[in-house]
Design an enzyme around this catalytic site. Sequence first.
Site, PDB file in Angstrom:
ATOM      1  N   ASP A 145       0.780  -1.234   0.000  1.00  0.00           N
ATOM      2  CA  ASP A 145       0.000   0.000   0.000  1.00  0.00           C
ATOM      3  C   ASP A 145       0.815   1.290   0.000  1.00  0.00           C
ATOM      4  O   ASP A 145       0.519   2.205  -0.763  1.00  0.00           O
ATOM      5  CB  ASP A 145      -0.968  -0.018   1.199  1.00  0.00           C
ATOM      6  CG  ASP A 145      -1.978   1.127   1.147  1.00  0.00           C
ATOM      7  OD1 ASP A 145      -2.335   1.550   0.053  1.00  0.00           O
ATOM      8  OD2 ASP A 145      -2.386   1.600   2.224  1.00  0.00           O
ATOM      9  N   CYS A 199     -18.226  -8.191 -13.704  1.00  0.00           N
ATOM     10  CA  CYS A 199     -19.240  -7.258 -13.221  1.00  0.00           C
ATOM     11  C   CYS A 199     -20.503  -7.270 -14.082  1.00  0.00           C
ATOM     12  O   CYS A 199     -21.598  -6.987 -13.584  1.00  0.00           O
ATOM     13  CB  CYS A 199     -18.673  -5.839 -13.191  1.00  0.00           C
ATOM     14  SG  CYS A 199     -17.509  -5.544 -11.843  1.00  0.00           S
ATOM     15  N   CYS A 202     -24.115  -5.043 -13.903  1.00  0.00           N
ATOM     16  CA  CYS A 202     -24.383  -4.589 -12.531  1.00  0.00           C
ATOM     17  C   CYS A 202     -23.743  -3.228 -12.276  1.00  0.00           C
ATOM     18  O   CYS A 202     -22.607  -2.987 -12.673  1.00  0.00           O
ATOM     19  CB  CYS A 202     -23.854  -5.606 -11.524  1.00  0.00           C
ATOM     20  SG  CYS A 202     -24.093  -5.142  -9.792  1.00  0.00           S
ATOM     21  N   CYS A 205     -22.661  -0.825  -7.008  1.00  0.00           N
ATOM     22  CA  CYS A 205     -21.640  -0.038  -6.297  1.00  0.00           C
ATOM     23  C   CYS A 205     -21.691   1.421  -6.719  1.00  0.00           C
ATOM     24  O   CYS A 205     -21.536   2.329  -5.888  1.00  0.00           O
ATOM     25  CB  CYS A 205     -20.256  -0.632  -6.526  1.00  0.00           C
ATOM     26  SG  CYS A 205     -19.734  -0.723  -8.254  1.00  0.00           S
ATOM     27  N   CYS A 209     -23.074   4.977  -3.998  1.00  0.00           N
ATOM     28  CA  CYS A 209     -22.159   6.009  -3.498  1.00  0.00           C
ATOM     29  C   CYS A 209     -22.923   7.239  -3.000  1.00  0.00           C
ATOM     30  O   CYS A 209     -23.663   7.869  -3.772  1.00  0.00           O
ATOM     31  CB  CYS A 209     -21.171   6.424  -4.583  1.00  0.00           C
ATOM     32  SG  CYS A 209     -19.991   7.676  -4.010  1.00  0.00           S
ATOM     33  N   CYS A 225     -14.961  11.345  -2.702  1.00  0.00           N
ATOM     34  CA  CYS A 225     -15.073  10.038  -2.045  1.00  0.00           C
ATOM     35  C   CYS A 225     -14.992  10.205  -0.525  1.00  0.00           C
ATOM     36  O   CYS A 225     -14.085  10.856   0.001  1.00  0.00           O
ATOM     37  CB  CYS A 225     -13.951   9.126  -2.536  1.00  0.00           C
ATOM     38  SG  CYS A 225     -13.862   7.537  -1.689  1.00  0.00           S
ATOM     39  N   CYS A 252     -15.502   4.505   4.228  1.00  0.00           N
ATOM     40  CA  CYS A 252     -16.861   4.208   3.768  1.00  0.00           C
ATOM     41  C   CYS A 252     -16.849   2.834   3.116  1.00  0.00           C
ATOM     42  O   CYS A 252     -15.970   2.534   2.314  1.00  0.00           O
ATOM     43  CB  CYS A 252     -17.322   5.272   2.783  1.00  0.00           C
ATOM     44  SG  CYS A 252     -18.975   5.013   2.110  1.00  0.00           S
ATOM     45  N   CYS A 255     -19.908   1.158  -1.275  1.00  0.00           N
ATOM     46  CA  CYS A 255     -19.754   0.567  -2.606  1.00  0.00           C
ATOM     47  C   CYS A 255     -19.258  -0.870  -2.532  1.00  0.00           C
ATOM     48  O   CYS A 255     -19.578  -1.696  -3.393  1.00  0.00           O
ATOM     49  CB  CYS A 255     -18.844   1.424  -3.476  1.00  0.00           C
ATOM     50  SG  CYS A 255     -17.130   1.537  -2.932  1.00  0.00           S
TER      51      CYS A 255
END
Length: 357
Positions: A145, A199, A202, A205, A209, A225, A252, A255
């Site tokens: 990360d 996906c 769909c 997500c 939001c 965001c 959050c 999503c």
Amino acid sequence: MPETSGDVLRQLREALLAKAHDEGFVAAGIADAATDPLRTDRLADWLGEGRHATMQWMEDRADQRAAPQVLWPEARRVIALGMSYAPHADPLALAACPDRARISVYAQGRDYHDVVKKALKRLARWLVEEAGRAGLEAGVKVFVDTAPVMEKPLGEAAGIGWQGKHSNMVSRAHGSWLFLGSIYTTLDLPVDDAHADRCGSCRRCLDACPTDAFPAPRTVDAGRCISYLTIEHKGPIPEEFRAALGNRIYGCDDCLAVCPWNSFASAAAANRAFLPSAELVAPRLDELMALDDAGFRALFSGSPIKRIGRDRFVRNCLYAAGNSGDAALLPQVEALRGDPDPAVAEAADWAAARLGG
């Protein structure tokens, strides 16, 4: 018939994947470290549109982020790994409890940076030793990360999942709940096929939001965001987003939580280090707003939340208090209107006005 170097590398790969599982990784795959023009172009477009908001560090090392071999020219392969943090409870349940604070699932347990990196280092040491026994020299570097590594597209290239329309990694077996890490190596290990996009049509997500942060599928406008606003953004959060924060005070999950592939994810597969701390499952806003610096550091020792500091954290709690409609929180809010930190004091003024103070 004597073994060829190809045979040795194939055997080493299979042993590596098994060892990765032993170290707690539920997903593992191998990708080529060579430059991917599509990945490079997408990053350049995203940065060029200013979607990274104030995260200047993403722009400063964009060349290293786009191509593993720019970061480390000797790299031949990227070993992409995923560790599950699938939750036991519905991450959206606290939306109906405005006096409680919502903390993203990933931050309710131990800091993933520490847990994942330690496992990566053990796996990398094992790989070097095993390669040596086979007469091969292995160079390795591990990343979690904080380095300029595009873990999600590399994970897709390594076949451990695909980037969903929310831009995060999605696994058929583990849904949206994966911490990602990678090992760059000089070994020419056999690579996996890239994962297909699952996906379909769909868009749950995107529609979930609260701040409309997706200008297009797989494109996040960080400046809108909630995860960025509550974690990375310094100073007052723009007023246009404050009501949408609800009672979210750190990150959050919306999503991620609505992804249909999560129906296949099992909390039993999650690393136990990420089990939620009892104090963070449904914390009271009044108690969090009362934290001073020492209390904040004590409560969040060993947590990723600690890095944002007391001031930014209490700022977020005040926005949640203002959104709660609970006048019982007003005395605590009023006490913070003279806080030394300007963003905290301004958030307290805003919350007090919302609560009728």
